[in-house]
Design a protein around this motif. Structure first.
Motif, PDB file in Angstrom:
ATOM      1  N   TYR A 106       4.337   7.115  -2.873  1.00 40.84           N
ATOM      2  CA  TYR A 106       2.985   6.903  -2.367  1.00 40.84           C
ATOM      3  C   TYR A 106       3.002   5.718  -1.414  1.00 40.84           C
ATOM      4  O   TYR A 106       3.478   4.639  -1.773  1.00 40.84           O
ATOM      5  N   GLN A 107       2.512   5.912  -0.200  1.00 36.70           N
ATOM      6  CA  GLN A 107       2.414   4.815   0.766  1.00 36.70           C
ATOM      7  C   GLN A 107       1.257   5.094   1.699  1.00 36.70           C
ATOM      8  O   GLN A 107       1.167   6.171   2.297  1.00 36.70           O
ATOM      9  N   GLU A 119      -2.020   2.884   4.174  1.00 32.85           N
ATOM     10  CA  GLU A 119      -2.746   1.694   4.584  1.00 32.85           C
ATOM     11  C   GLU A 119      -4.237   1.976   4.457  1.00 32.85           C
ATOM     12  O   GLU A 119      -4.719   3.006   4.933  1.00 32.85           O
ATOM     13  N   LEU A 136      -1.569  -2.597   2.353  1.00 32.02           N
ATOM     14  CA  LEU A 136      -0.537  -1.578   2.245  1.00 32.02           C
ATOM     15  C   LEU A 136      -0.337  -1.246   0.768  1.00 32.02           C
ATOM     16  O   LEU A 136       0.033  -2.114  -0.025  1.00 32.02           O
ATOM     17  N   ARG A 162       1.678   0.942  -2.089  1.00 29.72           N
ATOM     18  CA  ARG A 162       2.929   1.663  -2.314  1.00 29.72           C
ATOM     19  C   ARG A 162       3.092   1.923  -3.807  1.00 29.72           C
ATOM     20  O   ARG A 162       2.648   1.109  -4.635  1.00 29.72           O
ATOM     21  N   GLY A 197       3.235   0.513  -8.911  1.00 33.66           N
ATOM     22  CA  GLY A 197       2.834   0.308  -7.515  1.00 33.66           C
ATOM     23  C   GLY A 197       2.434  -1.115  -7.205  1.00 33.66           C
ATOM     24  O   GLY A 197       2.255  -1.954  -8.088  1.00 33.66           O
TER      25      GLY A 197
END
Length: 507
Positions: free
Chosen positions: A257-258, A260, A274, A276, A292
């Motif tokens: 999972y990434q 912005e 951000l 992640r 995360g």
């Protein structure tokens, strides 16, 4: 019994290990019962997250092999001792760090380096009993070289290694094991709370059940208020659907999972962040947890947007300069009729340069070309548009496409503008029915571009090279470091251009 005693590593305090005593110490522990122990799994999960590595493990180095009691990001359950990095780590008294295994003579030919999992970075701390006997190590591994560990990461590995030894040593007593687990959990939370990033964790189904202190400090929300699905309400309304879609995709596929997004701060301001997360798998390949982080990138985001605006403005002004130069040439030609022919050629060359610049310059979403701005074929088709009739193209571009950049676009544009201009004056495009085929292919360390003219008038080699030929030589040879060969035949001109791969694109 084979003797696997190793000398102390150069530059690292160490000792000769009594392998018989070690074997006896290892035998005191039920290794099979300790395999995939839940507490050890949490430790390796956190070690990987703390150090930002895809792999972490707790291993016991036995007589002929090393056994992984817990592993994160690693499928194998054991490896031969002779290729074990941890065999070297247990020779020291503190963390052994290998920044790049391919550059370390001890490990450069190791199958774990040359093959799977492709180890590059390794950091391992010995797991030492109170009587001084090392049993194995807690290590983190990356598939890319790294400079080393931060002070916080070193401190964390030492704390986690101590927790591993507590787990190994106190398992025989249930009460002591429960106390050790509580201490381990407390240390886990203490470490997470000292990290500068917002840290969170979810169950396998995506239910958020843990946030570190940094999250609550940043958001100003009461503890527990963002558990479950409450986290999405902290995002900017315009980002919530996008964040949900990305998170659902990761939950359904297991993909990292990434994203912005804008996260609401305690004062109500939205900050670019951000997000992640990586999944943690069990032995059966099922996701058991997600771990995360959220990182504030607001200043970097604003700086990047400002640079993009400046780049667009600068590029637009450069494009205007090409137009001004073309206008000046036309004005000079009107004032000096004898200069008209030269002015026309010069203006066409400036126009070709302008088309090349416009193709590779930074674009907005509205002005971006339909094809990739790094495509050789895209640039060529854009460059040849003025020479193509509306009915059917007469310059055909084919073969393998290649990546270009702003550095190579200008000489390529000048080179093929000259070839196309000469074809209109003397070659295949000077008569009806003539056509040109341009094919590109890779030939080892260079790109070969073959220009073939057919159906035009017979051509012969010129008695001397003119300005156009000199410009082709300047573009291909001097600027791109390539080669140019001409073949003048009755069927038409054939030109082979060879350009070294690095000259086309910095990438």
């Amino acid at each position: 019994m084979m003797d696997f005693s190793l000398p102390a590593i150069s530059g690292t305090p160490g000792w000769q290990i009594d392998e018989r005593a070690r074997a006896a110490a290892i035998a005191e522990h039920d290794l099979e019962a300790l395999r995939d122990d839940a507490a050890l799994s949490r430790i390796t999960d956190f070690a990987a997250a703390l150090c930002g590595t895809p792999i972490a493990s707790v291993s016991i180095v036995e007589e002929c092999h090393q056994t992984f009691l817990s592993r994160t990001g690693l499928d194998v359950r054991d490896t031969p001792r002779e290729i074990s990095f941890c065999t070297h780590a247990i020779q020291g008294t503190d963390i052994m760090v290998v920044p790049d295994a391919t550059q370390d003579p001890r490990f450069a030919d190791n199958p774990l380096v040359t093959g799977e999992p492709g180890i590059r970075f390794y950091a391992g701390i010995p797991l030492v009993r109170e009587d001084g006997l090392p049993l194995g190590s807690l290590c983190v591994i990356d598939t890319a070289p790294r400079a080393g560990l931060s002070d916080l990461q070193r401190q964390g590995l030492r704390v986690l290694a101590a927790d591993v030894m507590v787990r190994l040593s106190d398992r025989r007593t249930a009460a002591r094991s429960r106390a050790a687990l509580e201490r381990s959990e407390e240390r886990f939370r203490t470490l997470a709370d000292t990290m500068p990033q917002m840290v969170w964790s979810t169950r396998a189904d995506g239910f958020h059940d843990y946030y570190n202190a940094r999250w609550y400090e940043f958001t100003g929300m009461p503890a527990g208020s963002t558990d479950g699905e409450g986290w999405n309400g902290m995002f900017h309304p315009d980002d919530q659907d996008r964040a949900w879609a990305a998170w659902r995709h990761s939950l359904e596929t297991g993909a990292p999972y990434q994203i912005e997004y804008r996260l609401r701060r305690a004062d109500g301001a939205y900050r670019w962040t951000l997000g992640r997360a990586l999944p943690i798998y069990n032995d059966h390949g099922a996701v058991v947890r997600w771990f995360g982080t959220c990182t504030d990138i607001h200043e970097q985001k604003e700086a990047s947007e400002q640079r993009e605006i400046i780049a667009h403005e600068l590029s637009h002004r450069i494009k205007n300069i090409f137009a001004v130069i073309s206008g000046l040439i036309a004005f000079s030609a009107r004032a000096n009729p004898g200069f008209a022919g030269i002015a026309s050629d010069l203006r066409d060359r400036v126009t070709a340069l302008g088309r090349a610049h416009d193709f590779v310059r930074p674009h907005s979403a509205q002005s971006r070309p339909a094809v990739s701005q790094s495509s050789l074929h895209g640039l060529l088709r854009e460059l040849f548009l003025p020479y193509q009739p509306t009915t059917a193209p007469r310059i055909l571009v084919g073969g393998e496409d290649f990546e270009i950049d702003d550095r190579s676009a200008t000489p390529i544009a000048l080179l093929f503008h000259e070839l196309a201009t000469n074809a209109i004056k003397y070659g295949a495009l000077a008569v009806d029915g003539g056509e040109i085929e341009l094919t590109t292919r890779r030939d080892g360390a260079r790109v070969v571009m073959l220009w073939r003219e057919r159906g035009g008038p017979p051509v012969t080699a010129p008695a001397k090279s003119g300005f156009g030929s000199q410009l082709i030589e300047l573009s291909a040879v001097r600027q791109l470091g390539g080669t140019v060969t001409h073949d003048w035949t009755n069927d038409g001109l054939t030109v082979e251009i060879g350009i070294p791969n690095p000259a086309l694109s910095r990438a």
